[in-house]
Design a protein around this motif. Structure first.
Motif, PDB file in Angstrom:
ATOM      1  N   TYR A 112       7.416  -1.707 -14.843  1.00 55.06           N
ATOM      2  CA  TYR A 112       6.529  -2.875 -14.874  1.00 55.06           C
ATOM      3  C   TYR A 112       6.900  -3.767 -13.714  1.00 55.06           C
ATOM      4  CZ  TYR A 112       4.042  -6.886 -16.767  1.00 55.06           C
ATOM      5  OH  TYR A 112       3.193  -7.940 -16.956  1.00 55.06           O
ATOM      6  N   TYR A 113       6.062  -3.794 -12.679  1.00 49.12           N
ATOM      7  CA  TYR A 113       6.409  -4.522 -11.473  1.00 49.12           C
ATOM      8  C   TYR A 113       5.141  -4.853 -10.706  1.00 49.12           C
ATOM      9  CZ  TYR A 113       5.918   0.351 -10.135  1.00 49.12           C
ATOM     10  OH  TYR A 113       5.461   1.635 -10.003  1.00 49.12           O
ATOM     11  N   SER A 114       5.239  -5.869  -9.886  1.00 47.68           N
ATOM     12  CA  SER A 114       4.209  -6.117  -8.897  1.00 47.68           C
ATOM     13  C   SER A 114       4.476  -5.211  -7.709  1.00 47.68           C
ATOM     14  CB  SER A 114       4.236  -7.576  -8.453  1.00 47.68           C
ATOM     15  OG  SER A 114       3.927  -8.431  -9.523  1.00 47.68           O
ATOM     16  N   ILE A 115       3.417  -4.843  -7.015  1.00 48.66           N
ATOM     17  CA  ILE A 115       3.583  -3.933  -5.897  1.00 48.66           C
ATOM     18  C   ILE A 115       2.726  -4.412  -4.727  1.00 48.66           C
ATOM     19  CG2 ILE A 115       1.750  -2.355  -6.646  1.00 48.66           C
ATOM     20  CD1 ILE A 115       3.713  -0.088  -5.664  1.00 48.66           C
ATOM     21  N   GLY A 116       3.248  -4.240  -3.537  1.00 49.67           N
ATOM     22  CA  GLY A 116       2.486  -4.709  -2.389  1.00 49.67           C
ATOM     23  C   GLY A 116       3.162  -4.389  -1.084  1.00 49.67           C
ATOM     24  N   TRP A 117       2.912  -5.234  -0.085  1.00 43.80           N
ATOM     25  CA  TRP A 117       3.361  -5.007   1.279  1.00 43.80           C
ATOM     26  C   TRP A 117       4.078  -6.238   1.821  1.00 43.80           C
ATOM     27  CZ3 TRP A 117       2.642  -0.155   3.256  1.00 43.80           C
ATOM     28  CH2 TRP A 117       1.754   0.665   2.570  1.00 43.80           C
ATOM     29  N   TYR A 132       6.092  -2.651   8.472  1.00 42.10           N
ATOM     30  CA  TYR A 132       5.483  -2.913   7.180  1.00 42.10           C
ATOM     31  C   TYR A 132       6.174  -2.071   6.112  1.00 42.10           C
ATOM     32  CZ  TYR A 132       1.700  -5.541   9.322  1.00 42.10           C
ATOM     33  OH  TYR A 132       0.969  -6.501   9.987  1.00 42.10           O
ATOM     34  N   TYR A 133       6.557  -2.739   5.031  1.00 39.52           N
ATOM     35  CA  TYR A 133       7.235  -2.076   3.934  1.00 39.52           C
ATOM     36  C   TYR A 133       6.376  -2.116   2.682  1.00 39.52           C
ATOM     37  CZ  TYR A 133      11.415  -2.699   6.803  1.00 39.52           C
ATOM     38  OH  TYR A 133      12.340  -2.679   7.822  1.00 39.52           O
ATOM     39  N   CYS A 134       6.252  -0.998   2.049  1.00 42.26           N
ATOM     40  CA  CYS A 134       5.730  -0.960   0.695  1.00 42.26           C
ATOM     41  C   CYS A 134       6.858  -1.410  -0.223  1.00 42.26           C
ATOM     42  CB  CYS A 134       5.282   0.455   0.367  1.00 42.26           C
ATOM     43  SG  CYS A 134       4.516   0.649  -1.251  1.00 42.26           S
ATOM     44  N   ALA A 135       6.570  -2.300  -1.161  1.00 45.04           N
ATOM     45  CA  ALA A 135       7.639  -2.889  -1.947  1.00 45.04           C
ATOM     46  C   ALA A 135       7.179  -3.141  -3.377  1.00 45.04           C
ATOM     47  CB  ALA A 135       8.096  -4.194  -1.309  1.00 45.04           C
ATOM     48  N   GLY A 189       8.473  -5.128  -7.208  1.00 44.23           N
ATOM     49  CA  GLY A 189       9.439  -6.019  -7.840  1.00 44.23           C
ATOM     50  C   GLY A 189       8.731  -7.228  -8.410  1.00 44.23           C
ATOM     51  N   LYS A 190       9.494  -8.301  -8.626  1.00 48.45           N
ATOM     52  CA  LYS A 190       8.937  -9.482  -9.272  1.00 48.45           C
ATOM     53  C   LYS A 190       8.307 -10.472  -8.299  1.00 48.45           C
ATOM     54  CE  LYS A 190      12.268  -9.262 -13.090  1.00 48.45           C
ATOM     55  NZ  LYS A 190      13.373  -9.954 -13.782  1.00 48.45           N
ATOM     56  N   ASN A 191       8.766 -10.466  -7.049  1.00 48.37           N
ATOM     57  CA  ASN A 191       8.327 -11.509  -6.111  1.00 48.37           C
ATOM     58  C   ASN A 191       7.900 -10.940  -4.773  1.00 48.37           C
ATOM     59  OD1 ASN A 191       8.791 -14.050  -7.614  1.00 48.37           O
ATOM     60  ND2 ASN A 191      10.885 -13.293  -7.657  1.00 48.37           N
ATOM     61  N   VAL A 192       7.112  -9.892  -4.810  1.00 50.59           N
ATOM     62  CA  VAL A 192       6.694  -9.254  -3.559  1.00 50.59           C
ATOM     63  C   VAL A 192       5.922 -10.235  -2.689  1.00 50.59           C
ATOM     64  CG1 VAL A 192       5.293  -7.404  -2.582  1.00 50.59           C
ATOM     65  CG2 VAL A 192       6.729  -6.968  -4.576  1.00 50.59           C
ATOM     66  N   GLY A 193       5.114 -11.087  -3.315  1.00 46.15           N
ATOM     67  CA  GLY A 193       4.347 -12.065  -2.552  1.00 46.15           C
ATOM     68  C   GLY A 193       5.226 -13.048  -1.806  1.00 46.15           C
ATOM     69  N   ARG A 194       6.455 -13.197  -2.248  1.00 48.63           N
ATOM     70  CA  ARG A 194       7.416 -14.074  -1.582  1.00 48.63           C
ATOM     71  C   ARG A 194       8.422 -13.276  -0.768  1.00 48.63           C
ATOM     72  NH1 ARG A 194       8.648 -18.918  -5.946  1.00 48.63           N
ATOM     73  NH2 ARG A 194       6.465 -19.482  -6.301  1.00 48.63           N
ATOM     74  N   ALA A 195       8.051 -12.063  -0.440  1.00 52.26           N
ATOM     75  CA  ALA A 195       8.861 -11.207   0.437  1.00 52.26           C
ATOM     76  C   ALA A 195      10.189 -10.825  -0.185  1.00 52.26           C
ATOM     77  CB  ALA A 195       9.087 -11.880   1.799  1.00 52.26           C
ATOM     78  N   SER A 196      10.222 -10.719  -1.500  1.00 50.58           N
ATOM     79  CA  SER A 196      11.418 -10.278  -2.200  1.00 50.58           C
ATOM     80  C   SER A 196      11.046  -9.124  -3.112  1.00 50.58           C
ATOM     81  CB  SER A 196      11.995 -11.427  -3.027  1.00 50.58           C
ATOM     82  OG  SER A 196      13.107 -10.989  -3.781  1.00 50.58           O
ATOM     83  N   ALA A 197      11.850  -8.067  -3.089  1.00 49.87           N
ATOM     84  CA  ALA A 197      11.501  -6.893  -3.879  1.00 49.87           C
ATOM     85  C   ALA A 197      12.751  -6.179  -4.367  1.00 49.87           C
ATOM     86  CB  ALA A 197      10.638  -5.935  -3.048  1.00 49.87           C
ATOM     87  N   TYR A 226      12.495  -2.763  -4.980  1.00 52.43           N
ATOM     88  CA  TYR A 226      12.352  -1.416  -4.427  1.00 52.43           C
ATOM     89  C   TYR A 226      11.590  -1.500  -3.104  1.00 52.43           C
ATOM     90  CZ  TYR A 226      13.478  -0.262  -9.243  1.00 52.43           C
ATOM     91  OH  TYR A 226      14.084  -0.183 -10.464  1.00 52.43           O
ATOM     92  N   TRP A 227      12.076  -0.731  -2.149  1.00 52.46           N
ATOM     93  CA  TRP A 227      11.502  -0.762  -0.801  1.00 52.46           C
ATOM     94  C   TRP A 227      11.245   0.653  -0.305  1.00 52.46           C
ATOM     95  CZ3 TRP A 227      11.009  -5.434   2.021  1.00 52.46           C
ATOM     96  CH2 TRP A 227      11.591  -6.553   1.421  1.00 52.46           C
TER      97      TRP A 227
END
Length: 118
Positions: free
Chosen positions: A29-34, A92-95, A97-105, A107-108
């Protein structure tokens, strides 16, 4: 445990388009993004999909130009990038976690270079 593998980077001229892909292995259960990292600049959360409600987030610098797409059937994440500018040059990293929008993840992926230059 989640494993993320990016593909699709390269070089493009200003105004061009590019699509990044990310293969998602594992579950959770995580947010996912770039997230992107440009030389001499702070890491930036570019776009993500929230785990709680599938809402999408875009940084101000890419809104209207980038689109994040998740294909749950294929377990893929994409970043469609249009109207690319030199300032979009970064790794660019696929990432995930809880705070991908804040550039924290948590998993990378390994990262993929995007270069926008004439």
């Amino acid at each position: 445990q989640v494993q993320l593998v990016e593909s699709g980077g390269g070089s493009v001229q200003p105004g061009g388009s590019m699509r990044l892909s990310c293969t998602i292995r594992g579950s959770g259960y995580y947010s996912i993004g770039w997230i992107r990292q440009a030389p001499g600049k702070q890491r930036e959360g570019v776009s993500c999909i929230a785990a709680a409600n599938d809402n999408t987030y875009y940084s101000d610098s890419v809104v209207g130009r980038f689109t994040i797409i998740r294909d749950n059937n294929e377990r893929m994440l994409y970043l469609q990038m249009n109207s690319l500018q030199p300032e979009d040059t970064a790794v660019y990293y696929c990432a995930a976690g809880k705070n991908v929008g804040r550039a924290s993840a948590d998993y990378w992926g390994q990262g993929t270079q995007v270069t926008v230059s004439s």
